[in-house]
Design a protein around this motif. Sequence first.
Motif, PDB file in Angstrom:
ATOM      1  N   TRP A 132     -10.106  11.671   1.702  1.00 20.82           N
ATOM      2  CA  TRP A 132      -8.819  10.576   2.117  1.00 20.82           C
ATOM      3  C   TRP A 132      -8.785  10.474   3.534  1.00 20.82           C
ATOM      4  O   TRP A 132      -7.979   9.551   4.129  1.00 20.82           O
ATOM      5  CB  TRP A 132      -7.428  11.179   1.838  1.00 20.82           C
ATOM      6  CG  TRP A 132      -7.258  11.118   0.174  1.00 20.82           C
ATOM      7  CD1 TRP A 132      -7.839  11.877  -0.894  1.00 20.82           C
ATOM      8  CD2 TRP A 132      -6.290  10.093  -0.267  1.00 20.82           C
ATOM      9  NE1 TRP A 132      -7.274  11.324  -1.955  1.00 20.82           N
ATOM     10  CE2 TRP A 132      -6.399  10.132  -1.708  1.00 20.82           C
ATOM     11  CE3 TRP A 132      -5.675   8.918   0.100  1.00 20.82           C
ATOM     12  CZ2 TRP A 132      -5.611   9.438  -2.663  1.00 20.82           C
ATOM     13  CZ3 TRP A 132      -4.974   8.261  -0.842  1.00 20.82           C
ATOM     14  CH2 TRP A 132      -4.977   8.578  -2.099  1.00 20.82           C
ATOM     15  N   THR A 164       3.585  24.850   5.337  1.00 20.80           N
ATOM     16  CA  THR A 164       4.151  23.517   6.022  1.00 20.80           C
ATOM     17  C   THR A 164       5.529  23.490   6.424  1.00 20.80           C
ATOM     18  O   THR A 164       6.119  24.532   6.566  1.00 20.80           O
ATOM     19  CB  THR A 164       4.124  22.316   4.724  1.00 20.80           C
ATOM     20  OG1 THR A 164       5.314  22.977   3.883  1.00 20.80           O
ATOM     21  CG2 THR A 164       2.860  22.296   4.151  1.00 20.80           C
ATOM     22  N   LYS A 189       3.484   6.205  -3.274  1.00 20.33           N
ATOM     23  CA  LYS A 189       4.588   5.170  -3.031  1.00 20.33           C
ATOM     24  C   LYS A 189       4.527   3.798  -3.909  1.00 20.33           C
ATOM     25  O   LYS A 189       5.147   3.239  -4.793  1.00 20.33           O
ATOM     26  CB  LYS A 189       5.324   5.045  -1.796  1.00 20.33           C
ATOM     27  CG  LYS A 189       6.668   4.887  -1.545  1.00 20.33           C
ATOM     28  CD  LYS A 189       6.981   4.631  -0.084  1.00 20.33           C
ATOM     29  CE  LYS A 189       7.761   5.808   0.399  1.00 20.33           C
ATOM     30  NZ  LYS A 189       7.932   5.659   1.926  1.00 20.33           N
ATOM     31  N   GLN A 207      -2.697  13.292   4.507  1.00 19.65           N
ATOM     32  CA  GLN A 207      -1.520  13.419   3.683  1.00 19.65           C
ATOM     33  C   GLN A 207      -0.857  12.276   3.744  1.00 19.65           C
ATOM     34  O   GLN A 207      -0.093  11.657   2.820  1.00 19.65           O
ATOM     35  CB  GLN A 207      -0.751  14.589   4.398  1.00 19.65           C
ATOM     36  CG  GLN A 207       0.564  14.919   3.674  1.00 19.65           C
ATOM     37  CD  GLN A 207       1.302  15.746   4.522  1.00 19.65           C
ATOM     38  OE1 GLN A 207       0.688  16.512   5.602  1.00 19.65           O
ATOM     39  NE2 GLN A 207       2.136  16.348   4.346  1.00 19.65           N
ATOM     40  N   GLN A 208      -0.782  11.346   5.016  1.00 18.99           N
ATOM     41  CA  GLN A 208      -0.021  10.212   5.204  1.00 18.99           C
ATOM     42  C   GLN A 208      -0.456   9.085   4.213  1.00 18.99           C
ATOM     43  O   GLN A 208       0.097   8.220   3.473  1.00 18.99           O
ATOM     44  CB  GLN A 208      -0.243   9.554   6.543  1.00 18.99           C
ATOM     45  CG  GLN A 208       0.988   8.810   7.149  1.00 18.99           C
ATOM     46  CD  GLN A 208       0.705   8.148   8.470  1.00 18.99           C
ATOM     47  OE1 GLN A 208      -0.071   7.269   8.469  1.00 18.99           O
ATOM     48  NE2 GLN A 208       1.335   9.027   9.615  1.00 18.99           N
ATOM     49  N   GLY A 209      -1.886   9.214   3.667  1.00 16.07           N
ATOM     50  CA  GLY A 209      -2.488   8.139   2.963  1.00 16.07           C
ATOM     51  C   GLY A 209      -2.296   8.553   1.501  1.00 16.07           C
ATOM     52  O   GLY A 209      -1.626   7.593   0.831  1.00 16.07           O
ATOM     53  N   ARG A 210      -1.964   9.911   1.096  1.00 18.82           N
ATOM     54  CA  ARG A 210      -1.671  10.108  -0.315  1.00 18.82           C
ATOM     55  C   ARG A 210      -0.242   9.731  -0.488  1.00 18.82           C
ATOM     56  O   ARG A 210       0.366   9.025  -1.652  1.00 18.82           O
ATOM     57  CB  ARG A 210      -1.737  11.609  -0.513  1.00 18.82           C
ATOM     58  CG  ARG A 210      -3.323  12.176  -0.508  1.00 18.82           C
ATOM     59  CD  ARG A 210      -3.288  13.535  -1.014  1.00 18.82           C
ATOM     60  NE  ARG A 210      -4.587  13.978  -1.475  1.00 18.82           N
ATOM     61  CZ  ARG A 210      -5.514  14.671  -0.601  1.00 18.82           C
ATOM     62  NH1 ARG A 210      -4.957  14.885   0.833  1.00 18.82           N
ATOM     63  NH2 ARG A 210      -6.751  14.695  -0.911  1.00 18.82           N
ATOM     64  N   GLU A 211       0.723   9.883   0.564  1.00 17.51           N
ATOM     65  CA  GLU A 211       1.963   9.582   0.427  1.00 17.51           C
ATOM     66  C   GLU A 211       2.292   8.040   0.349  1.00 17.51           C
ATOM     67  O   GLU A 211       2.957   7.851  -0.633  1.00 17.51           O
ATOM     68  CB  GLU A 211       2.834   9.979   1.591  1.00 17.51           C
ATOM     69  CG  GLU A 211       3.080  11.563   1.323  1.00 17.51           C
ATOM     70  CD  GLU A 211       3.594  11.984   2.701  1.00 17.51           C
ATOM     71  OE1 GLU A 211       3.783  13.363   2.650  1.00 17.51           O
ATOM     72  OE2 GLU A 211       4.198  11.336   3.925  1.00 17.51           O
ATOM     73  N   ALA A 212       1.410   7.210   0.888  1.00 19.29           N
ATOM     74  CA  ALA A 212       1.672   5.743   0.920  1.00 19.29           C
ATOM     75  C   ALA A 212       1.329   5.245  -0.228  1.00 19.29           C
ATOM     76  O   ALA A 212       1.866   4.331  -1.033  1.00 19.29           O
ATOM     77  CB  ALA A 212       1.008   5.235   2.217  1.00 19.29           C
ATOM     78  N   ALA A 232      -3.375   4.541   7.259  1.00 17.76           N
ATOM     79  CA  ALA A 232      -2.909   5.877   7.305  1.00 17.76           C
ATOM     80  C   ALA A 232      -3.509   6.581   8.519  1.00 17.76           C
ATOM     81  O   ALA A 232      -4.890   6.349   8.687  1.00 17.76           O
ATOM     82  CB  ALA A 232      -2.839   6.749   6.241  1.00 17.76           C
ATOM     83  N   LEU A 233      -2.938   7.514   9.153  1.00 20.30           N
ATOM     84  CA  LEU A 233      -3.432   8.234  10.052  1.00 20.30           C
ATOM     85  C   LEU A 233      -3.974   9.584   9.687  1.00 20.30           C
ATOM     86  O   LEU A 233      -4.669  10.475  10.674  1.00 20.30           O
ATOM     87  CB  LEU A 233      -2.488   8.372  11.247  1.00 20.30           C
ATOM     88  CG  LEU A 233      -2.351   7.204  12.247  1.00 20.30           C
ATOM     89  CD1 LEU A 233      -1.245   7.393  13.145  1.00 20.30           C
ATOM     90  CD2 LEU A 233      -3.551   6.793  12.881  1.00 20.30           C
ATOM     91  N   SER A 234      -3.633  10.054   8.384  1.00 21.79           N
ATOM     92  CA  SER A 234      -3.826  11.281   7.937  1.00 21.79           C
ATOM     93  C   SER A 234      -4.351  11.331   6.465  1.00 21.79           C
ATOM     94  O   SER A 234      -3.555  10.385   5.834  1.00 21.79           O
ATOM     95  CB  SER A 234      -3.249  12.317   8.523  1.00 21.79           C
ATOM     96  OG  SER A 234      -2.083  12.285   7.718  1.00 21.79           O
TER      97      SER A 234
END
Length: 559
Positions: A466, A3, A556, A548-553, A544-546
């Motif tokens: 996801w 990453t 939170k 990873q973005q979904g998991r992060e959102a 989310a668009l990905s």
Amino acid sequence: MVTSRSSVLSGTPVVPGIVLAPVHVVRTEVDPVALEAFERRGFASPEEALAAYEAAATAVADGYARRAEKASGAAASVLSASAGLARDKGLRVAVEKHLRAGDSLVASVVAAVEQFATLFSGMGGLMAERITDLRDIERRVLAHLAGEPEPGVDVPEGRCVLVAADLAPSDTAALDSARVVALVAERGGPTSHTAIIARQLGIPCLVGVAGATAIAAGTPVLVDGQAGTVDLDPGPDAAASADTDLSRRQAVAAWTGPGSTADGHPVPLLANVADGSSARDAAAAGQVEGVGLFRTELCFLDRREEPTVAEQADVYAEVLTPFAGRGHVVVRTLDAGSDKPIAFATHEGEENPALGVRGLRLAADNPGLLERQLDAIAIAAERTGADTWVMAPMVATVQEAADFAALVRARGLKPGVMIEVPAAALMAHRMLEVVDFLSIGTNDLTQYAMAADRLATDLAHLTDPWQPAVLQLIAITAEAGRRAGKPVGICGEAAADPLLAPVLVGLGITSLSMAPAAVPAVGARLESVTAGLCDEAAEAALGALSPQQGREAVTKILG
Ligand code: PEP
Ligand code: MG
């Protein structure tokens, strides 16, 4: 894949949890010097060489069988399967053929294993996963021949993160989760042995982590089984993250069920089972409220002939009995084909079996197979008194669902279908006009929605439930269920992801079915969030668009 921070490796998250511990890299090759010395000695005849192979293969098989006796659950099954493979006559015949062609014994073993690996790889799916077992047998047989100790995982004292190119069942079955606190593999998909064993042990696990075996032994790393990262330079906050994870683990250990959100919205948590023994184990653990998926085809993988109705009824009754009077059992009719070839059912030589005649499609030219199975399920249901629901796999059209439902209803059982094909998800509202429930198979739904083989390691970023496109299909299906007032559950691996569970509930999913070992972590997570937070999490993941973005959102929102 590395990453943006070069000290962080990433892969596919399989089992959540955060741990901080030094790396132990497993290298399991046989000593090449000892092997060369053995080669130089040679044999007087092919017969003598074959006898040496048989002795070595038998010793290896016995070793697996001994370890299987000491293990339990999934670990015991994979070890027994390896014992069978080590004794396989086909493998012996292949070795003999190469010996008679003049190859050395080591070369013959390597060539025979290669031949089988190519065969398994061509079959794809679960058979392709067995290549790891074959390679393990190969190195153990070679070690025996060379007079070396069998290779294996030699875990050091203290806690460690076990890192390997791939882990064979024999490597992982005897692991002690007090010492090995996480598993990281360079290869293998979410359904590989590494993943299965990690789920059983309840330790964080990542697969598909490129470059993992290059990590220097002893390096302290922070493994995040939810974010899918291995941080090689964890920094001062790492211990705190790992401590927070400890309180999460305590909550998991304290969870007793039944499944519900913090504000009392019930979410039945169900078991995925493969046979009577796994059903009894699931019922004895006392945490699940029924069975959401009984994969009947797994009972017959080694059968050449179709079992009689009476035989089938006995097998199904074994699964129904422990749950009689304790919630419903969803029996799935044979999902033969693709990654689960069954001699008496599957079509041979299909170009693309995942898109071929598998699951319910087999009934088109072999209706008797389905009807006899339904007769057997009806007999078992009657005999045990269990609340028996029956669903078909690989349904694509409403007509298929209607035809199936008529056969099931005619036997006094409750019909449903799996939603694994995007076409079926889009038509969920019409499906629910003809069946009583839906169950989303996210493993196949993801594979077909993303056009990515569910077992391909290098496509693991696509075969991720996801993916917003997959969540959209789940949302459409759940909404159809809500409008019809009928249950829509999930029985694919997505149901076992504790961070995704609140998202799925927010999307309107009514039950989650998973490997029993995954239930407490999912239950504890749901118990920590309100239904309102689940709705918010669902909206964030869908937006989310990905992955990873979904998991992060979602992390939170849920904390
Ligand atoms: C699925 O596809 O999600 C599912 C549960 O079925 P299987 O994994 O047996 O194909
Ligand atoms: Mg499936």
